[in-house]
Design an enzyme around this catalytic site. Structure first.
Site, PDB file in Angstrom:
ATOM      1  N   SER A   1       0.845  -1.184   0.000  1.00 45.27           N
ATOM      2  CA  SER A   1       0.000   0.000   0.000  1.00 45.27           C
ATOM      3  C   SER A   1       0.892   1.250   0.000  1.00 45.27           C
ATOM      4  O   SER A   1       1.834   1.347   0.789  1.00 45.27           O
ATOM      5  CB  SER A   1      -0.870  -0.017   1.241  1.00 45.27           C
ATOM      6  OG  SER A   1      -1.608   1.160   1.266  1.00 45.27           O
ATOM      7  N   GLY A   2       0.612   2.152  -0.905  1.00 51.10           N
ATOM      8  CA  GLY A   2       1.387   3.390  -0.967  1.00 51.10           C
ATOM      9  C   GLY A   2       2.614   3.288  -1.857  1.00 51.10           C
ATOM     10  O   GLY A   2       3.400   4.223  -1.966  1.00 51.10           O
TER      11      GLY A   2
ATOM     12  N   THR B   1      -1.674   2.523  -7.870  1.00 45.39           N
ATOM     13  CA  THR B   1      -2.783   3.239  -8.486  1.00 45.39           C
ATOM     14  C   THR B   1      -2.265   4.342  -9.402  1.00 45.39           C
ATOM     15  O   THR B   1      -2.785   4.544 -10.499  1.00 45.39           O
ATOM     16  CB  THR B   1      -3.697   3.809  -7.385  1.00 45.39           C
ATOM     17  OG1 THR B   1      -4.051   2.734  -6.531  1.00 45.39           O
ATOM     18  CG2 THR B   1      -4.934   4.414  -7.968  1.00 45.39           C
TER      19      THR B   1
ATOM     20  N   ASN C   1      -0.922   5.404   3.324  1.00 40.78           N
ATOM     21  CA  ASN C   1      -1.179   6.113   2.073  1.00 40.78           C
ATOM     22  C   ASN C   1      -2.433   6.951   2.267  1.00 40.78           C
ATOM     23  O   ASN C   1      -3.448   6.458   2.731  1.00 40.78           O
ATOM     24  CB  ASN C   1      -1.379   5.049   0.964  1.00 40.78           C
ATOM     25  CG  ASN C   1      -1.609   5.691  -0.400  1.00 40.78           C
ATOM     26  OD1 ASN C   1      -1.745   6.908  -0.509  1.00 40.78           O
ATOM     27  ND2 ASN C   1      -1.655   4.864  -1.433  1.00 40.78           N
TER      28      ASN C   1
ATOM     29  N   SER D   1      -5.346   5.448  -0.189  1.00 43.63           N
ATOM     30  CA  SER D   1      -5.128   4.004  -0.340  1.00 43.63           C
ATOM     31  C   SER D   1      -6.367   3.344  -0.931  1.00 43.63           C
ATOM     32  O   SER D   1      -7.485   3.562  -0.477  1.00 43.63           O
ATOM     33  CB  SER D   1      -4.810   3.435   1.037  1.00 43.63           C
ATOM     34  OG  SER D   1      -4.646   2.049   0.926  1.00 43.63           O
ATOM     35  N   SER D   2      -6.151   2.531  -1.959  1.00 47.04           N
ATOM     36  CA  SER D   2      -7.286   1.813  -2.553  1.00 47.04           C
ATOM     37  C   SER D   2      -7.642   0.673  -1.610  1.00 47.04           C
ATOM     38  O   SER D   2      -6.779  -0.123  -1.266  1.00 47.04           O
ATOM     39  CB  SER D   2      -6.906   1.230  -3.909  1.00 47.04           C
ATOM     40  OG  SER D   2      -6.034   2.092  -4.579  1.00 47.04           O
TER      41      SER D   2
ATOM     42  N   GLY E   1      -0.754  -5.567  -2.518  1.00 51.22           N
ATOM     43  CA  GLY E   1       0.415  -6.438  -2.413  1.00 51.22           C
ATOM     44  C   GLY E   1       0.404  -7.156  -1.072  1.00 51.22           C
ATOM     45  O   GLY E   1      -0.504  -6.988  -0.260  1.00 51.22           O
TER      46      GLY E   1
ATOM     47  N   GLU F   1       0.725  -8.150   2.556  1.00 54.13           N
ATOM     48  CA  GLU F   1       0.587  -7.294   3.738  1.00 54.13           C
ATOM     49  C   GLU F   1       1.008  -8.048   4.986  1.00 54.13           C
ATOM     50  O   GLU F   1       0.573  -9.170   5.214  1.00 54.13           O
ATOM     51  CB  GLU F   1      -0.866  -6.830   3.891  1.00 54.13           C
ATOM     52  CG  GLU F   1      -1.140  -5.532   3.164  1.00 54.13           C
ATOM     53  CD  GLU F   1      -2.538  -4.989   3.420  1.00 54.13           C
ATOM     54  OE1 GLU F   1      -3.264  -5.516   4.284  1.00 54.13           O
ATOM     55  OE2 GLU F   1      -2.898  -4.031   2.719  1.00 54.13           O
TER      56      GLU F   1
END
Ligand SMILES: Nc1ncnc2c1ncn2[C@@H]1O[C@H](COP(=O)(O)OP(=O)(O)O)[C@@H](O)[C@H]1O
Ligand SMILES: [Mg+2]
Length: 1052
Positions: free
Chosen positions: A134-135, A139, A184, A187-188, A412, A414
């Site tokens: 994340s981050g 995206t 993030n 973050s999605s 990804g 985690e």
């Protein structure tokens, strides 16, 4: 490590320096492969050693120079720079458009472009898998690819609307599916797979989105420092007063329990207000009409109100809800459901037993759980509804065949301190994708070997299939066991689930729990934990909540209620859940498993491209390269695994033509041209370079080189040789240029010459034509010159005139006396000529007259008088005309002073020496003759011999011959007085003229023929006779006369 070993692949990697420097040529290869000229190495495949340290160091080197992209073969590794780099503009897009992968520095555009062109060329489907923590920039990467296609694909007005919809789906999905997390700010919280559909011309004509596992728990709970989904804050910040009023909302996020748990409603980097406007605009672009937009906002608001529904505890400790609860009323209002039924659904469970219905009240905790479950369900379904609507709007209904490029932006690996059900799903997803990667890469590799007719050499790598099986295997996998526990009647709990796992997984190499672990490992595990050894590393999961989350239960009565909602979106969403079905809905894990299975199928049918995103640091600062963090990500993203798979066989392969083209200069046999098949040329070349047989293989169309160092050595040799080549080429080129230039100049010269000659010739022709015309006209004019002026002769006559006048100008008479020089005039000018002539003479005379002095004038007047007296009468006159008259012939000094004294007061006017002939005997006596105003004096020395008063002067006679005798006739009363004088004077005409003027006796001058009578004294007379003879003589003749013989006058 599992099976598939080819030890020699790795065993030969160390040791001597490749043997390429042996022999004659210092060897060498491609790719400086653009790469080595840059910072670090552009492609990890060409790294000398495949260690994590080397990998990290290369990444760091490049990152320090803002080179955020590096390849592993065709995989792109991207490091989040956390700052805007100037590499995402239109110029960069243009640079990468249609250019081969290896020709330019690594870039996301290169990957996007190559996927696109491969798709067009092969008419095949592709996907780009973007993964990372994340981050890490997933995206952003997917947006950059989308932008690249938006700019680089052909476009029309129609296509542009599709394109806009694709681009605009992002802000909407981000508003509903993204949130600020600790990692993030945007973050999605869902996985996204988007297909972009292209027609055979390469136009983007449609799109489709699949969404995965939205993190619904965020709707009701956020960790400290995190936020709920953006849309809630956007509506409160940006929503118009009317709208808020209509939705019963207040512009204060602190009033909503669902928004306050993270305690960070306001984030500096997020502009909720302006994002709200973008979202509203985007909703229009993706064709969501006003009614649905209202419903949508109603749902968002209803979730906020639902969070504020508070339960009271009744006397039995069961949950109670007041019908008048304001939040409840708003929820019922906005969702269009009956408030009473809603209240019932939130506080009672309805159990249908045959014909009866039994209402069981909830405990307080249970009521809250049900409330939250409803909120999550509504929000989750709405999100799916949104995705469907976007899909409808981007759908392409044209039945013609299309190809697609799929963009997979998925979470990804985690690993948190405490990992729960969500991490379990996410990590499982990553295992599946890794499995997919292995299969696709190996497949591709194997296919290439087959196609190239090279013996397949099994590759050594870790195959994670065993872990996938551990999770997903039917009846035996973790998911199956979880589902069983969820469905099992009786008191199933998270802990009973763990026990079941321990029973079943007992000795699985990738599964450990507190109970199963050895002593040492046990210390790192809690009792409620189990640990999976993922391909990327170990992750410890805490089982708490697994059952609930997997069940994701919503009671039947609430579902039914929602199916009656007046809010069309809610009604639609819940109806599609098939409320009539008595079957339990699939559990979350199972749903996720099947969606992943479907995704795997979708992806397996396509060609893969990979982007691996790495976070450079946790604090989101530009320029910081956190080695530990990155090492961790390299591991979790399986980059080393990936590199190993890529490197397992041959590090480098190229088409024979390409290879030969690049390196042919290194071997005399292949330079400058190889005429045979390229494969033979390459063989000759590599043998010349001294490649060992185990270093390369010859395929059908490509050469395979095992180690990068072989390639580098070749490249080094090429670098060296390039300089030589360059100067040779330069020389040739210069020669060629000079020759070309010379040829050009020569051609130019010839051209100019030709043109010039043409010009000259035309001039000459014109001149001749003109001459002919002029001559013809001249002749005509000449022939008609006598006629009156007509066109035929006018020019001729003008010419004649001009010609005559010009000639005349040069031939004018110079003196007045010149009467003969005058050009004969042509006929037309006779009159003019005469006028001119007169004018000219007048002019000359005028000039002459003006130039005459008074003396000269006097002289002329005298000459005029002389002329009137002698012209045509005396023979010697003509000779005298040219001789000027002098003022006097005797100066005062030559006159005796006594004489001067005697006559001085009479003013001497003229003096001249003369010879006087005596009256008796005609003896010649020299005398001076002096003329005064009143008298003439005969002087001899100092004596005045005779004084003749002019009044006594009766006449002056000369002969008509050439002699110079002059006779003065004098009267006198006194008979004794001397009378006539016979004088000889050399200046006869001068004397005669002067005397006649001074004495005013012009009329007394006579020119006599034959003889002159003279009176001597008294009455005595004598005669002077004149005749002509050979010699001039004066003598006394026998007859007593004075005889004057004159020479004959010369004819003039
Ligand atoms: N290529 C890039 N250039 C500059 N900043 C970037 C880039 N990629 C990501 N970022 C920064 O990192 C943040 C997180 O990126 P994002 O794509 O949302 O991560 P992910 O989707 O992987 O969670 C972005 O908001 C942006 O600030
Ligand atoms: Mg994202």
């Amino acid at each position: 490590m599992q099976g598939l070993t080819v030890p020699h692949l790795y065993s030969s990697c160390s040791g001597d320096s490749s043997g390429l420097c042996r022999g004659q040529v210092e060897l060498d290869m491609e790719g400086a492969l653009t790469a080595r000229a840059q910072v670090g190495i552009q492609d990890f495949v060409l790294l000398d050693e495949t260690t994590e340290a080397a990998f990290l160091s290369n990444l760091k080197k490049r990152f320090s120079k803002d080179l955020i992209y590096t390849y592993i073969g065709t995989l792109l590794v991207s490091v989040n720079p956390y700052k805007e780099l100037d590499i995402f503009n239109k110029q960069q897009m243009d640079v990468y458009m249609g250019v081969n992968f290896f020709e330019l520095p690594p870039h996301i555009y290169a990957l996007a472009d190559n996927a696109y062109h491969a798709m067009l060329a092969e008419f095949s489907n592709h996907f780009i898998l973007i993964s990372g923590e994340s981050g890490a920039g997933k995206t952003e990467a997917s947006k950059k690819i989308l932008q690249y296609y938006a700019v680089s694909c052909p476009s029309t007005a129609l296509l542009n609307t599709v394109r806009d919809k694709m681009l605009m789906s992002n802000p909407v999905l981000e508003a509903f599916g993204n949130a600020k997390t600790l990692k993030n700010d945007n973050s999605s919280r869902f996985g996204k797979y988007m297909d972009i559909q292209f027609n055979s011309e390469g136009d983007a004509v449609g799109g489709h989105i699949l969404n995965y596992l939205l993190e619904k728990s965020r709707v009701v709970h956020q960790n400290h420092g995190e936020r709920n989904f953006h849309i809630f804050y956007q509506i409160l910040e940006g929503g118009e007063e009317d709208l808020l009023h209509q939705l019963g909302l207040e512009r204060d996020s602190q009033r909503y329990i669902y928004l306050t748990q993270g305690e960070c409603a306001i984030v500096p980097s997020i502009d909720d207000n302006s994002n709200w406007k973008s979202v509203k605009n985007a909703l229009q672009v993706i064709d969501i009409d006003a009614v649905n937009t209202n419903h949508l906002f109603g749902i968002v608001a209803s979730v906020l109100h639902l969070g504020n529904v508070k339960f009271d505890s009744d006397s039995k400790g069961q949950a109670a809800l007041n019908n008048n609860n304001a939040a409840l009323r708003w929820v019922s209002n906005l969702l269009g459901v009956d408030a009473h039924h809603l209240q019932e659904g939130l506080t009672y469970r309805k159990i249908e037993a045959k014909t009866d219905q039994v209402l069981t009240p909830f405990t307080m905790d249970h009521a809250v759980y049900v409330r939250d479950a409803l909120a999550k369900a509504i929000y989750g379904h709405t999100f799916t509804w949104l995705v469907n609507r976007i899909n409808e709007s981007m759908e392409n209904t044209d039945p013609s065949k299309k190809t697609v490029i799929g963009l997979l932006d998925i979470y990804g690996f985690e690993v948190f301190n405490v990992n729960s059900f969500e991490q379990f799903c996410i990590n499982y997803c990553n295992e599946k994708l890794q499995q997919l990667f292995i299969q696709l890469t190996l497949k591709a590799e194997q296919e290439e070997y087959e196609a190239e007719d090279i013996e397949w050499e099994p590759v050594q790598f870790f195959n994670n299939k065993i872990i996938c099986d551990l999770v997903e295997e039917r009846h035996r996998g973790i998911i199956s066991i979880l589902d069983e526990e969820c469905l099992r009647p009786g008191d199933a709990t998270d802990l009973t689930f763990l026990e079941r796992l321990e029973d079943k997984m007992g000795n699985h190499p990738h599964f450990v729990s507190h109970k199963l672990a050895d002593k040492k490992t046990r210390r790192t595990l809690e009792r409620g934990d189990f640990r999976l050894l993922h391909y990327a590393g170990e992750v410890t999961y805490c089982v708490v909540g697994f059952l609930d989350k997997n069940n994701d239960l919503l009671y039947r009565n609430i579902k039914d209620l929602m199916c009656q909602s007046k809010n069309a979106i809610v009604r639609q969403c819940f109806s599609s859940m098939d409320p009539e079905s008595r079957r339990r809905p699939e559990t979350v894990a199972t749903q996720f498993k099947s969606s992943l299975l479907k995704l795997t199928e979708i992806l397996m049918a396509k060609e893969a491209w990979y982007i691996r995103c790495l976070k450079s640091n946790e604090s989101r600062k530009p320029g910081q390269f956190d080695e530990a963090l990155i090492r961790h990500q390299i591991k979790y993203l399986g980059l080393m695994e990936h590199l190993r798979v890529r490197r397992a066989g041959f590090a480098y392969r190229r088409k024979y033509e390409v290879f030969l083209q690049r390196y042919k200069a290194l071997c005399p046999a292949t330079w400058p041209h190889w005429s045979g098949p390229p494969a033979d040329g390459v063989l000759v070349l590599v043998q010349h370079l001294g490649y060992f047989p185990n270093e390369y293989k010859m395929g059908r169309t490509k050469i395979f080189i095992r180690h990068p160092r072989t390639l580098y050595a070749t490249e080094d040799a090429f670098e060296k040789c390039k300089h030589e080549l360059a100067s040779r080429l330069q020389a040739k080129y210069k020669g060629y240029r000079a020759k070309g230039e010379f040829k050009k100049q020569k051609e130019a010269a010839t051209k100019i010459e030709t043109c010039w000659r043409g010009v000259q010739a035309r001039k000459e022709r014109d001149r001749r034509a003109w001459a002919v015309k002029v001559i013809r006209q001249f002749i005509k004019g000449y022939m008609t010159r006598g006629q009156a002026k007509v066109t035929d002769n006018s020019e001729y006559l003008a010419f004649v005139r001009q010609n005559y006048l010009n000639k005349l100008k040069g031939n004018l008479p110079k003196t007045v006396l010149d009467k003969t020089t005058w050009l004969d005039a042509p006929h037309v000018l006779t009159e003019t000529s005469e006028i001119l002539r007169k004018l000219h003479y007048r002019l000359m005379v005028r000039k002459y007259v003006r130039g005459i002095t008074p003396q000269k004038k006097e002289q002329f007047q005298m000459k005029l008088i002389a002329s009137s007296m002698f012209k045509g009468k005396k023979d010697s006159y003509p000779q005298s005309v040219a001789l000027p008259f002098a003022d006097t012939r005797i100066s005062d000094q030559n006159i005796n002073p006594r004489v001067l004294q005697m006559i001085g007061n009479e003013h001497i006017k003229y003096g001249v020496p003369v010879v006087k002939y005596d009256r008796n005997g005609f003896k010649p006596r020299p005398r001076q003759l002096i003329l005064t105003k009143t008298a003439a004096y005969m002087i001899e020395e100092a004596r005045i011999k005779q004084r003749v008063l002019y009044t006594n002067l009766k006449g002056i006679s000369v002969s008509n011959l050439t002699d110079s005798i002059i006779v003065l006739h004098i009267t006198c009363e006194d008979p004794k007085q001397k009378r006539d004088l016979v004088l000889q004077c050399n200046h006869l005409f001068e004397l005669a003229t002067k005397l006649s003027i001074i004495a005013n006796k012009q009329s007394a001058v006579r020119v006599v023929q034959g003889s002159i009578k003279i009176e001597i004294q008294g009455d005595k007379e004598n005669t002077v006779d004149f005749s002509t003879g050979q010699e001039p003589m004066v003598f006394k003749a026998k007859n007593g006369h004075l005889m004057v013989v004159a020479t004959r006058a010369r004819p003039r």
